[in-house]
Design a protein around this motif. Structure first.
Motif, short mmCIF file in Angstrom:
data_model
loop_
_atom_site.label_atom_id
_atom_site.label_comp_id
_atom_site.label_asym_id
_atom_site.label_seq_id
_atom_site.Cartn_x
_atom_site.Cartn_y
_atom_site.Cartn_z
N GLU A 122 0.93 -0.92 -0.79
CA GLU A 122 -0.23 -0.10 -0.04
C GLU A 122 0.82 1.25 0.06
O GLU A 122 0.07 1.72 0.73
CB GLU A 122 -1.44 0.23 1.33
N HIS A 123 1.74 1.28 -0.30
CA HIS A 123 2.75 2.58 -0.88
C HIS A 123 2.24 3.08 -1.95
O HIS A 123 2.80 4.27 -2.34
CB HIS A 123 3.93 2.29 -1.12
N LEU A 124 1.58 2.33 -3.06
CA LEU A 124 0.97 2.76 -4.07
C LEU A 124 -0.27 1.95 -4.55
O LEU A 124 -0.62 0.84 -3.95
CB LEU A 124 1.99 2.54 -5.29
N THR A 125 -1.26 2.59 -5.52
CA THR A 125 -2.12 2.52 -5.69
C THR A 125 -2.45 1.99 -7.03
O THR A 125 -1.68 2.44 -8.15
CB THR A 125 -3.32 3.33 -5.61
N ARG A 183 4.16 8.19 0.03
CA ARG A 183 4.33 9.81 0.38
C ARG A 183 5.80 9.80 1.41
O ARG A 183 6.96 10.27 1.31
CB ARG A 183 3.82 10.68 0.18
N TYR A 210 -1.11 3.97 -11.72
CA TYR A 210 -0.74 4.10 -10.62
C TYR A 210 -0.31 5.53 -9.86
O TYR A 210 0.39 6.39 -10.43
CB TYR A 210 0.78 3.34 -10.63
N ILE A 265 0.80 7.39 -6.06
CA ILE A 265 1.43 7.06 -4.90
C ILE A 265 0.20 7.39 -3.58
O ILE A 265 -0.24 8.76 -3.92
CB ILE A 265 3.08 8.09 -4.62
N THR A 266 0.29 5.98 -2.82
CA THR A 266 -0.22 7.14 -1.45
C THR A 266 0.31 7.52 0.08
O THR A 266 1.53 7.82 -0.30
CB THR A 266 -0.54 5.96 -0.85
N GLU A 267 -0.33 8.29 0.79
CA GLU A 267 0.59 8.84 1.86
C GLU A 267 1.82 8.36 2.37
O GLU A 267 2.17 9.00 3.18
CB GLU A 267 -1.04 9.12 3.40
N LYS A 268 1.36 6.88 2.53
CA LYS A 268 2.33 5.85 3.48
C LYS A 268 3.40 5.93 2.37
O LYS A 268 4.18 6.22 2.73
CB LYS A 268 1.53 4.25 3.08
N ASP A 287 -5.15 1.84 -9.75
CA ASP A 287 -6.29 1.34 -10.44
C ASP A 287 -6.47 1.01 -11.60
O ASP A 287 -6.22 0.70 -12.55
CB ASP A 287 -6.88 2.74 -11.58
#
Length: 184
Positions: free
Chosen positions: A59-62, A77, A70, A72-75, A64
């Motif tokens: 869950e560092h990237l999502t 970032r 692709y 980036i998630t807050e985690k 779709d």
């Protein structure tokens, strides 16, 4: 992994992917992220693919699924900010140069849009739009009798939208009006 470049292991590839994903201006497809990541000779397709899949799992990237993009998630970032100095300076410089070009192309794609849509009467509408950082510069819709003509117009507009805009402005400003002719 062959160590021909500065990136030495899969953890550094993940750092590199996060570094890039944090700086690209919008979600991007696999191929774009791959092209950006291949800035170091030690990175190969298979290691990249594995690391990218791991970053999505953690869950560092999502990803779709519908669009294949692709982001980036807050985690991701947060971890990118912490780990970015682990990347060799020369790799970061090369990434920044490639990111500038990529972001310019993404901005351009978002600012210049064209499409061809069928009308109920069998003709086609070509929609052309040009935006800048402040908003819409031009929205133009034209009717054409054939779809192939519409696609040609749309493609030519995407190549030089500023030229078309300039020529329309010039034509409107420099074409004599009936009032101008009466004054002569």
């Amino acid at each position: 992994m062959t160590a021909r470049g500065f990136i030495q292991d899969k953890l550094e590839i993940k750092f590199l992917i996060l570094y890039l994903a944090a700086r690209v201006i919008e979600p991007v497809p696999f191929d774009t992220l791959l092209d950006l990541t291949l800035c170091d000779d030690a990175v190969d397709y298979f290691d990249f693919s594995e690391c990218l899949a791991d970053l999505v799992k953690t869950e560092h990237l999502t990803l779709d699924e519908e669009s294949g993009l692709y982001a980036i998630t807050e985690k991701g970032r947060r971890n990118s900010e912490i780990c970015e100095t682990s990347l060799p300076y020369s790799v970061r410089l090369r990434c920044d140069k490639n990111l500038n070009a990529c972001n310019r192309a993404l901005r351009r794609k978002n600012q210049v849009k064209s499409s061809t849509e069928p009308r109920p009467n069998g003709t086609f509408t070509v929609s052309l739009s040009l935006d800048d950082d402040m908003g819409s510069v031009m929205d133009l819709k034209l009717m054409v009798p054939r779809e192939d003509m519409g696609k040609i117009l749309a493609a030519r507009f995407r190549q030089a939208p500023e030229k078309l805009y300039s020529e329309i402005i010039d034509l409107l400003l420099n074409t004599p009006t009936p009032e101008d002719e009466e004054e002569s």
